[in-house]
Design a protein around this motif. Structure first.
Motif, PDB file in Angstrom:
ATOM      1  N   THR A 102       0.845  -1.190   0.000  1.00  0.00           N
ATOM      2  CA  THR A 102       0.000   0.000   0.000  1.00  0.00           C
ATOM      3  C   THR A 102       0.884   1.246   0.000  1.00  0.00           C
ATOM      4  OG1 THR A 102      -1.727  -1.176   1.207  1.00  0.00           O
ATOM      5  CG2 THR A 102      -1.834   1.213   1.239  1.00  0.00           C
ATOM      6  N   LEU A 103       1.913   1.224   0.858  1.00  0.00           N
ATOM      7  CA  LEU A 103       2.839   2.365   0.901  1.00  0.00           C
ATOM      8  C   LEU A 103       3.576   2.502  -0.427  1.00  0.00           C
ATOM      9  CD1 LEU A 103       4.297   2.091   4.534  1.00  0.00           C
ATOM     10  CD2 LEU A 103       2.768   3.857   3.637  1.00  0.00           C
ATOM     11  N   ASN A 104       4.005   1.369  -0.990  1.00  0.00           N
ATOM     12  CA  ASN A 104       4.689   1.405  -2.297  1.00  0.00           C
ATOM     13  C   ASN A 104       3.756   1.945  -3.377  1.00  0.00           C
ATOM     14  OD1 ASN A 104       7.271   0.570  -1.646  1.00  0.00           O
ATOM     15  ND2 ASN A 104       6.833  -1.621  -1.919  1.00  0.00           N
ATOM     16  N   ASP A 105       2.485   1.485  -3.355  1.00  0.00           N
ATOM     17  CA  ASP A 105       1.510   1.988  -4.338  1.00  0.00           C
ATOM     18  C   ASP A 105       1.309   3.494  -4.168  1.00  0.00           C
ATOM     19  OD1 ASP A 105       1.219  -0.554  -5.314  1.00  0.00           O
ATOM     20  OD2 ASP A 105      -0.740  -0.943  -4.348  1.00  0.00           O
ATOM     21  N   GLU A 106       1.169   3.923  -2.907  1.00  0.00           N
ATOM     22  CA  GLU A 106       0.985   5.335  -2.616  1.00  0.00           C
ATOM     23  C   GLU A 106       2.211   6.127  -3.042  1.00  0.00           C
ATOM     24  OE1 GLU A 106       0.011   7.691   1.339  1.00  0.00           O
ATOM     25  OE2 GLU A 106      -1.168   5.839   1.176  1.00  0.00           O
ATOM     26  N   LEU A 107       3.421   5.556  -2.789  1.00  0.00           N
ATOM     27  CA  LEU A 107       4.666   6.209  -3.188  1.00  0.00           C
ATOM     28  C   LEU A 107       4.739   6.316  -4.710  1.00  0.00           C
ATOM     29  CD1 LEU A 107       7.388   7.409  -2.345  1.00  0.00           C
ATOM     30  CD2 LEU A 107       8.346   5.087  -2.423  1.00  0.00           C
ATOM     31  N   THR A 108       4.342   5.266  -5.401  1.00  0.00           N
ATOM     32  CA  THR A 108       4.344   5.283  -6.862  1.00  0.00           C
ATOM     33  C   THR A 108       3.370   6.339  -7.378  1.00  0.00           C
ATOM     34  OG1 THR A 108       4.900   2.926  -6.911  1.00  0.00           O
ATOM     35  CG2 THR A 108       3.988   3.860  -8.922  1.00  0.00           C
ATOM     36  N   ARG A 109       2.157   6.387  -6.769  1.00  0.00           N
ATOM     37  CA  ARG A 109       1.178   7.402  -7.184  1.00  0.00           C
ATOM     38  C   ARG A 109       1.718   8.807  -6.917  1.00  0.00           C
ATOM     39  NH1 ARG A 109      -2.522   3.845  -4.940  1.00  0.00           N
ATOM     40  NH2 ARG A 109      -2.669   5.054  -3.014  1.00  0.00           N
TER      41      ARG A 109
ATOM     42  N   VAL B  71       4.152  13.729  -8.864  1.00  0.00           N
ATOM     43  CA  VAL B  71       5.285  14.654  -8.915  1.00  0.00           C
ATOM     44  C   VAL B  71       5.777  14.786 -10.344  1.00  0.00           C
ATOM     45  CG1 VAL B  71       7.700  14.980  -8.231  1.00  0.00           C
ATOM     46  CG2 VAL B  71       5.993  14.365  -6.509  1.00  0.00           C
ATOM     47  N   VAL B  72       5.887  13.657 -11.058  1.00  0.00           N
ATOM     48  CA  VAL B  72       6.328  13.693 -12.460  1.00  0.00           C
ATOM     49  C   VAL B  72       5.324  14.493 -13.294  1.00  0.00           C
ATOM     50  CG1 VAL B  72       6.664  12.265 -14.511  1.00  0.00           C
ATOM     51  CG2 VAL B  72       7.708  11.586 -12.353  1.00  0.00           C
ATOM     52  N   ALA B  73       4.020  14.223 -13.093  1.00  0.00           N
ATOM     53  CA  ALA B  73       2.992  14.937 -13.854  1.00  0.00           C
ATOM     54  C   ALA B  73       3.032  16.436 -13.528  1.00  0.00           C
ATOM     55  CB  ALA B  73       1.614  14.354 -13.547  1.00  0.00           C
ATOM     56  N   LEU B  74       3.145  16.751 -12.225  1.00  0.00           N
ATOM     57  CA  LEU B  74       3.201  18.168 -11.830  1.00  0.00           C
ATOM     58  C   LEU B  74       4.465  18.834 -12.348  1.00  0.00           C
ATOM     59  CD1 LEU B  74       1.798  18.025  -8.179  1.00  0.00           C
ATOM     60  CD2 LEU B  74       0.698  19.026 -10.197  1.00  0.00           C
ATOM     61  N   THR B  75       5.590  18.093 -12.328  1.00  0.00           N
ATOM     62  CA  THR B  75       6.843  18.639 -12.862  1.00  0.00           C
ATOM     63  C   THR B  75       6.702  18.907 -14.361  1.00  0.00           C
ATOM     64  OG1 THR B  75       8.085  17.421 -11.184  1.00  0.00           O
ATOM     65  CG2 THR B  75       9.322  18.219 -13.091  1.00  0.00           C
ATOM     66  N   LYS B  76       6.061  17.955 -15.073  1.00  0.00           N
ATOM     67  CA  LYS B  76       5.835  18.142 -16.521  1.00  0.00           C
ATOM     68  C   LYS B  76       4.924  19.347 -16.751  1.00  0.00           C
ATOM     69  CE  LYS B  76       4.319  15.733 -20.674  1.00  0.00           C
ATOM     70  NZ  LYS B  76       3.871  16.906 -21.313  1.00  0.00           N
ATOM     71  N   ARG B  77       3.860  19.436 -15.933  1.00  0.00           N
ATOM     72  CA  ARG B  77       2.931  20.567 -16.059  1.00  0.00           C
ATOM     73  C   ARG B  77       3.653  21.873 -15.771  1.00  0.00           C
ATOM     74  NH1 ARG B  77      -0.750  23.216 -18.327  1.00  0.00           N
ATOM     75  NH2 ARG B  77      -2.263  24.277 -17.022  1.00  0.00           N
TER      76      ARG B  77
END
Length: 157
Positions: free
Chosen positions: A23-30, A35-41
């Protein structure tokens, strides 16, 4: 059996820990994806802002260029207007000079007409005088002829 219960509890705990880790790994991945999407934006927005700044700078340059052209055009129009006003003034002065000249010519023409009228009057007076003199001469001739006849009749010639 205690060992089994202990193993079973350990297994359950490990399973819970594994689920929590997943769950933590999934949350970390999300979160990483966000972060990647926001960085791209953010990168896209920075690029858009840079383009808009360039566009604004070009627009500013274009506006300044147009303003300079308008100032030059306005100055050229002012010079043209001054030249036209000068030509109008010169034309007015020429027109006034021509009007003065025309008045002089009219005055001279009137003087010539008056002289001509005076000559015509004088000529009429002379003609009238000559006709009167002719008439008087004719009357005198007739009188002389009549007197000669009277003399001839009186003296019998």
């Amino acid at each position: 059996s205690e060992l089994n219960a202990s193993k079973s509890m350990m297994s359950a705990t490990m399973l819970n820990e594994t689920k929590e880790k997943q769950t933590l790994n999934d949350e970390l991945t999300r979160t990483k994806d966000q972060v990647v999407a926001l960085t791209k934006r953010l990168t896209d927005l920075e690029a858009q802002i840079a383009l808009e700044r360039e566009s604004a700078a070009r627009a500013q340059t274009d506006t300044e260029g147009k303003a300079a052209l308008l100032r030059e055009s306005e100055e050229a129009l002012r010079r043209s207007l001054k030249d036209e006003e000068r030509r109008v003034q010169e034309t007015k002065e020429q027109l006034q000079e021509k009007e003065r000249h025309l008045k002089e010519i009219r005055s001279e023409l009137e003087a010539v007409r008056q002289e001509e009228r005076a000559r015509m009057d004088e000529s009429r007076d002379r003609t009238s005088l000559m006709e009167r003199m002719k008439s008087e001469k004719k009357a005198l001739k007739e009188r002389v002829t009549e007197l000669e006849r009277t003399v001839q009749e009186s003296y019998g010639e």
